[in-house]
Scaffold this motif. Structure first.
Motif, PDB file in Angstrom:
ATOM      1  N   SER A   1       2.164  13.435  41.751  1.00  0.00           N
ATOM      2  CA  SER A   1       3.446  12.748  41.582  1.00  0.00           C
ATOM      3  C   SER A   1       3.242  11.240  41.663  1.00  0.00           C
ATOM      4  O   SER A   1       2.399  10.754  42.422  1.00  0.00           O
TER       5      SER A   1
ATOM      6  N   LYS B   1       8.451   8.275  38.832  1.00  0.00           N
ATOM      7  CA  LYS B   1       9.150   9.554  38.630  1.00  0.00           C
ATOM      8  C   LYS B   1       8.396  10.534  37.720  1.00  0.00           C
ATOM      9  O   LYS B   1       8.946  11.569  37.337  1.00  0.00           O
ATOM     10  N   SER B   2       7.160  10.226  37.351  1.00  0.00           N
ATOM     11  CA  SER B   2       6.411  11.139  36.488  1.00  0.00           C
ATOM     12  C   SER B   2       5.546  12.078  37.330  1.00  0.00           C
ATOM     13  O   SER B   2       5.130  11.748  38.442  1.00  0.00           O
TER      14      SER B   2
ATOM     15  N   LYS C   1       2.075  14.552  36.718  1.00  0.00           N
ATOM     16  CA  LYS C   1       0.985  14.905  35.817  1.00  0.00           C
ATOM     17  C   LYS C   1       0.217  16.092  36.391  1.00  0.00           C
ATOM     18  O   LYS C   1      -0.042  16.144  37.592  1.00  0.00           O
TER      19      LYS C   1
ATOM     20  N   GLU D   1       2.635  16.441  31.291  1.00  0.00           N
ATOM     21  CA  GLU D   1       3.264  15.302  31.950  1.00  0.00           C
ATOM     22  C   GLU D   1       4.753  15.295  31.653  1.00  0.00           C
ATOM     23  O   GLU D   1       5.171  15.573  30.520  1.00  0.00           O
ATOM     24  N   VAL D   2       5.551  14.998  32.672  1.00  0.00           N
ATOM     25  CA  VAL D   2       7.001  14.939  32.495  1.00  0.00           C
ATOM     26  C   VAL D   2       7.570  13.948  33.509  1.00  0.00           C
ATOM     27  O   VAL D   2       7.039  13.806  34.612  1.00  0.00           O
ATOM     28  N   SER D   3       8.613  13.236  33.111  1.00  0.00           N
ATOM     29  CA  SER D   3       9.335  12.347  34.023  1.00  0.00           C
ATOM     30  C   SER D   3      10.543  13.096  34.553  1.00  0.00           C
ATOM     31  O   SER D   3      11.322  13.653  33.767  1.00  0.00           O
ATOM     32  N   CYS D   4      10.714  13.113  35.865  1.00  0.00           N
ATOM     33  CA  CYS D   4      11.784  13.913  36.444  1.00  0.00           C
ATOM     34  C   CYS D   4      12.284  13.301  37.743  1.00  0.00           C
ATOM     35  O   CYS D   4      11.573  12.542  38.409  1.00  0.00           O
TER      36      CYS D   4
ATOM     37  N   ASN E   1      10.556  13.796  41.508  1.00  0.00           N
ATOM     38  CA  ASN E   1       9.234  14.357  41.214  1.00  0.00           C
ATOM     39  C   ASN E   1       9.234  15.880  41.271  1.00  0.00           C
ATOM     40  O   ASN E   1       8.259  16.507  41.684  1.00  0.00           O
TER      41      ASN E   1
END
Length: 508
Positions: A229, A233-234, A236, A288-291, A294
């Motif tokens: 994290s 806020k991403s 991986k 990978e995602v921005s959330c 985290n």
């Protein structure tokens, strides 16, 4: 001769008769016994009765039929008709205090090197960096491993699917002197990874800002994936198997010498375990995602992930997307529009059905994903079943007094208002295939809780169990439903209390 397969239900007496005659199918007799227990549990002349309570000044933990007090020093068994003391370990000093623990039970179909490896055990991490394997039945020490004289390990976590667990160190923080001197601290933390059955070290690796990025805030290991994290806020994901294959410098064995320790023994004090996984460059990113917060969850069939985008406009929504191409599922944005102190929760169903449970204060939805692997068509999220509370009529926004004066309420009533019915906890009993839902009501000022047992496949309400003690939502609560036992752990101010309920026959 094996019994003939048929779809009609078999009563308990017939199952017991078959078993006495030796007619059983390997692998199914245990399920038959659980079906008998489920049938007994749902009979009208049976109910759960409170049989035991115990308070403590320290945190209380429940796991697999055992209640732990005083930082796992004092253990009570809940398997018999009434809880009884199983063991009490000698008092530990502050330096030997247990910081975290995991319960470990070996699979029955595996032959292990030592008989003690089959013993259910507690993996306990102490403040002075020792990892103990303690018998869960007697409290006797089975094995001990010294971790490191350099890194302060503090947290334990499971990667159940890989039969491994990991230990996280405290995060490294720059000291005022380092900041003043312009010295940048690149090490974030260290991770020690172990196999279980039997206990064996995989390795220790360093989580470094130069490798994984300057904004690293946390790391977890799950389903063979290293999830990192970041402060932006991403999240991986990296293949831990790839990391082991490429960056392992030496295969270590507990109790044997290591070249990295100049011939010293691995796991012995004061040398501990060396860092044998050296990562000089960033491994390939799998996903990978921005959330928000985290938080990303992966599951379902076909594979999907759930996350909340980190923008204010998406607050309170949960997005369900395909892991294969990141496409949003039809009806993939779930939003309960809650107005509550606590936000709603969403997670993949622990029964491995690939379904999703979405829990709010007034509604619980069990969702299913409809889709095919490698299909060009988007998947679809549909409702399997749902549960809802009964709500009292809302108080009017505007009221008129007897004198004719108009009074307008300044605040809306919350969905989890103590004066209304509200869902608080959802617990899945995998062996009985039941959902246990805690619902509170505002009938009495002090608040009462009820455990609702629902069929996991249909959502049908099967029975309602009333808890004797009050349920004050201003304090923390945990509820565990374990076959014929219900355990309620609550915290009130600085005290903790454990209440145990057992299935009993109601006398007429």
């Amino acid at each position: 001769m094996a019994p003939q397969g048929r779809k009609s239900s078999v009563n308990a007496a017939e199952l017991l008769t078959r078993r006495s005659r030796g007619i059983r199918d390997a692998g199914t007799s245990y399920r038959h016994c659980l079906n008998v227990l489920r049938g007994v549990l749902l009979q009208e002349n049976r109910n759960f009765q409170k049989i035991w309570s115990k308070t403590s000044k320290s945190t209380i933990t429940y796991e697999s039929g055992k209640v732990y007090f005083e930082n796992y020093q004092n253990c009570y068994s809940c398997i018999q008709a009434e809880p009884h003391s199983l063991y009490k370990m000698p008092k530990r000093s502050k330096h030997e205090k247990i910081q975290d623990a995991l319960l470990c039970q070996s699979p029955l179909d595996t032959t292990l090197p030592s008989a003690s490896d089959h013993t259910p055990s507690l993996l306990a991490l102490t403040a002075n960096n020792w990892l103990y394997r303690i018998s869960a039945n007697t409290g006797k020490e089975l094995q001990r491993v010294y971790l490191s004289p350099r890194f302060q390990f503090r947290y334990l976590g499971w990667d159940v699917s890989q039969e491994t667990f990991y230990i996280k160190s405290l995060q490294k923080k720059e000291t005022p002197l380092e900041r003043q001197a312009g010295i940048s601290q690149s090490t974030v933390m260290h991770l020690a990874v172990f196999h279980v059955f039997p206990l064996q070290i995989v390795g220790i690796l360093e989580i470094n800002k130069k490798v994984f990025g300057s904004g690293v805030t946390d790391v977890v290991l799950s389903q063979g994936v290293l999830a990192v994290s970041h402060s932006n806020k991403s999240v991986k994901l990296y293949s831990f198997e790839h990391i082991i294959q490429k960056y392992l410098t030496e295969k270590l064995t507990l109790g044997q010498q290591s070249a990295l320790l100049e011939g010293k023994t691995v796991g012995d004090a004061p040398f501990g375990i060396p860092v044998n996984i050296q990562i000089p460059d960033c491994p390939p990113v799998l996903f990978e995602v921005s959330c928000s917060n985290n938080g990303v969850q992966i599951g379902g069939f076909p594979w999907h992930y759930i996350y909340t985008p980190p923008h204010k406009t998406h607050r309170g929504t949960h997005h369900i997307c395909s892991l294969q191409d990141h496409s949003m599922a039809i009806n993939g944005i779930q939003n309960m529009n809650c107005c509550a102190l606590e936000s709603d929760g969403i997670f993949f169903h622990p029964d491995d059905s690939g379904r999703i449970i979405h829990v709010g204060p007034t509604t619980i939805k069990v969702l299913k994903i409809l889709g095919e692997i490698n299909s060009s068509l988007p998947s679809e999220v549909s409702e399997d079943f749902s549960m809802a509370t009964h709500r009292n009529a809302p108080t009017p926004e505007v009221t008129v007094t007897s004198s004719g004066r108009t009074v307008k309420r300044r605040f809306h009533q919350l969905d989890d208002d103590p004066g209304q019915e509200a869902f608080r906890v959802v617990e899945y009993e995998d062996e009985l295939d039941l959902l246990a839902v805690v619902m509170t009501d505002g009938v009495e000022e002090e608040g009462r809780a009820h455990v609702l047992l629902h069929d996991n496949q249909t959502g049908r309400l099967l029975r309602k169990i009333d808890l004797v003690e009050s349920w004050d939502e201003t304090y923390q609560h945990q509820l565990f439903f374990d076959k014929d036992t219900i355990v309620h752990i609550e915290q009130k101010n600085s005290n903790f209390c454990c209440h145990v309920y057992k299935l009993r026959t109601i006398s007429k």
